[in-house]
Scaffold this motif. Sequence first.
Motif, short mmCIF file in Angstrom:
data_model
loop_
_atom_site.label_atom_id
_atom_site.label_comp_id
_atom_site.label_asym_id
_atom_site.label_seq_id
_atom_site.Cartn_x
_atom_site.Cartn_y
_atom_site.Cartn_z
N GLU A 46 0.84 -1.20 0.00
CA GLU A 46 0.00 0.00 0.00
C GLU A 46 0.87 1.25 0.00
O GLU A 46 1.84 1.34 0.76
N PHE A 47 0.50 2.20 -0.84
CA PHE A 47 1.19 3.48 -0.86
C PHE A 47 0.91 4.23 0.44
O PHE A 47 -0.22 4.24 0.94
N VAL A 48 1.94 4.91 0.97
CA VAL A 48 1.78 5.71 2.18
C VAL A 48 2.01 7.19 1.90
O VAL A 48 1.14 8.02 2.17
N ALA A 49 3.17 7.52 1.33
CA ALA A 49 3.50 8.93 1.11
C ALA A 49 4.63 9.04 0.09
O ALA A 49 5.42 8.11 -0.07
N THR A 50 4.69 10.20 -0.56
CA THR A 50 5.78 10.46 -1.50
C THR A 50 6.20 11.92 -1.41
O THR A 50 5.41 12.78 -1.00
N ILE A 51 7.45 12.17 -1.76
CA ILE A 51 7.99 13.53 -1.74
C ILE A 51 8.85 13.72 -2.98
O ILE A 51 9.64 12.85 -3.36
N SER A 52 8.70 14.87 -3.61
CA SER A 52 9.46 15.16 -4.82
C SER A 52 10.91 15.48 -4.48
O SER A 52 11.27 15.65 -3.30
N TRP A 53 11.74 15.58 -5.49
CA TRP A 53 13.18 15.74 -5.29
C TRP A 53 13.53 16.98 -4.47
O TRP A 53 14.47 16.96 -3.67
N SER A 54 12.76 18.06 -4.64
CA SER A 54 13.06 19.31 -3.95
C SER A 54 12.20 19.53 -2.71
O SER A 54 12.26 20.60 -2.10
N SER A 55 11.39 18.56 -2.36
CA SER A 55 10.46 18.64 -1.22
C SER A 55 9.29 19.59 -1.48
O SER A 55 8.50 19.85 -0.56
N SER A 56 9.16 20.11 -2.68
CA SER A 56 8.09 21.06 -2.96
C SER A 56 6.74 20.37 -3.12
O SER A 56 5.69 21.03 -3.04
N PHE A 57 6.76 19.09 -3.37
CA PHE A 57 5.51 18.36 -3.54
C PHE A 57 5.50 17.14 -2.64
O PHE A 57 6.43 16.34 -2.62
N THR A 58 4.43 16.98 -1.87
CA THR A 58 4.20 15.78 -1.07
C THR A 58 2.78 15.30 -1.30
O THR A 58 1.88 16.11 -1.61
N TYR A 59 2.60 14.01 -1.14
CA TYR A 59 1.27 13.43 -1.35
C TYR A 59 1.13 12.24 -0.41
O TYR A 59 2.08 11.48 -0.20
N TYR A 60 -0.08 12.10 0.18
CA TYR A 60 -0.30 11.08 1.19
C TYR A 60 -1.52 10.23 0.85
O TYR A 60 -2.49 10.71 0.24
N ALA A 61 -1.47 9.00 1.30
CA ALA A 61 -2.67 8.17 1.25
C ALA A 61 -3.70 8.76 2.20
O ALA A 61 -3.36 9.33 3.24
N ASP A 62 -4.97 8.62 1.86
CA ASP A 62 -6.03 9.17 2.70
C ASP A 62 -5.97 8.59 4.12
O ASP A 62 -6.29 9.28 5.09
N SER A 63 -5.53 7.35 4.22
CA SER A 63 -5.54 6.68 5.52
C SER A 63 -4.52 7.27 6.50
O SER A 63 -4.63 7.03 7.71
N VAL A 64 -3.54 8.02 6.00
CA VAL A 64 -2.51 8.57 6.89
C VAL A 64 -2.47 10.10 6.87
O VAL A 64 -1.73 10.70 7.64
N LYS A 65 -3.26 10.70 6.01
CA LYS A 65 -3.24 12.16 5.86
C LYS A 65 -3.57 12.81 7.19
O LYS A 65 -4.53 12.43 7.88
#
Length: 126
Positions: A46-65
């Motif tokens: 299951e996907f949890v979270a991701t962050i772009s190379w510069s930290s300018s973009f992050t995205y979370y699974a709804d279950s952990v947001k």
Amino acid sequence: QVQLVESGGGLVQAGGSLRLSCAASGRTFGFYAMGWFRQAPGKEREFVATISWSSSFTYYADSVKGRFTISRDNAKNTVYLQMNSLKPEDTAVYACARASSPYSSNDFDPARYNYWGQGTQVTVSS
């Protein structure tokens, strides 16, 4: 060859916190997005979270947001996952992964990642 090594897992009571770390080898860490995924026994990864190379973009699974925060320190070749308000359903093996590009709107997709760590166990007791 890129190596990813997770640490920081353990046993914690519900409502507690843990901070996972993922140390990466190599000099190109800062050029790629990074992600955290988890897999519980008998369940799909299951996907949890991701962050772009510069930290300018992050995205979370709804279950952990709102409970988890992903961050990175490119100078230390390390990505972190701060986990607060842990629940028993967060119990899983957590693995970090390096994506194949600096950023993509599809970085929730495991197929976007070409290097994976072995994972660290997180157990949340009720």
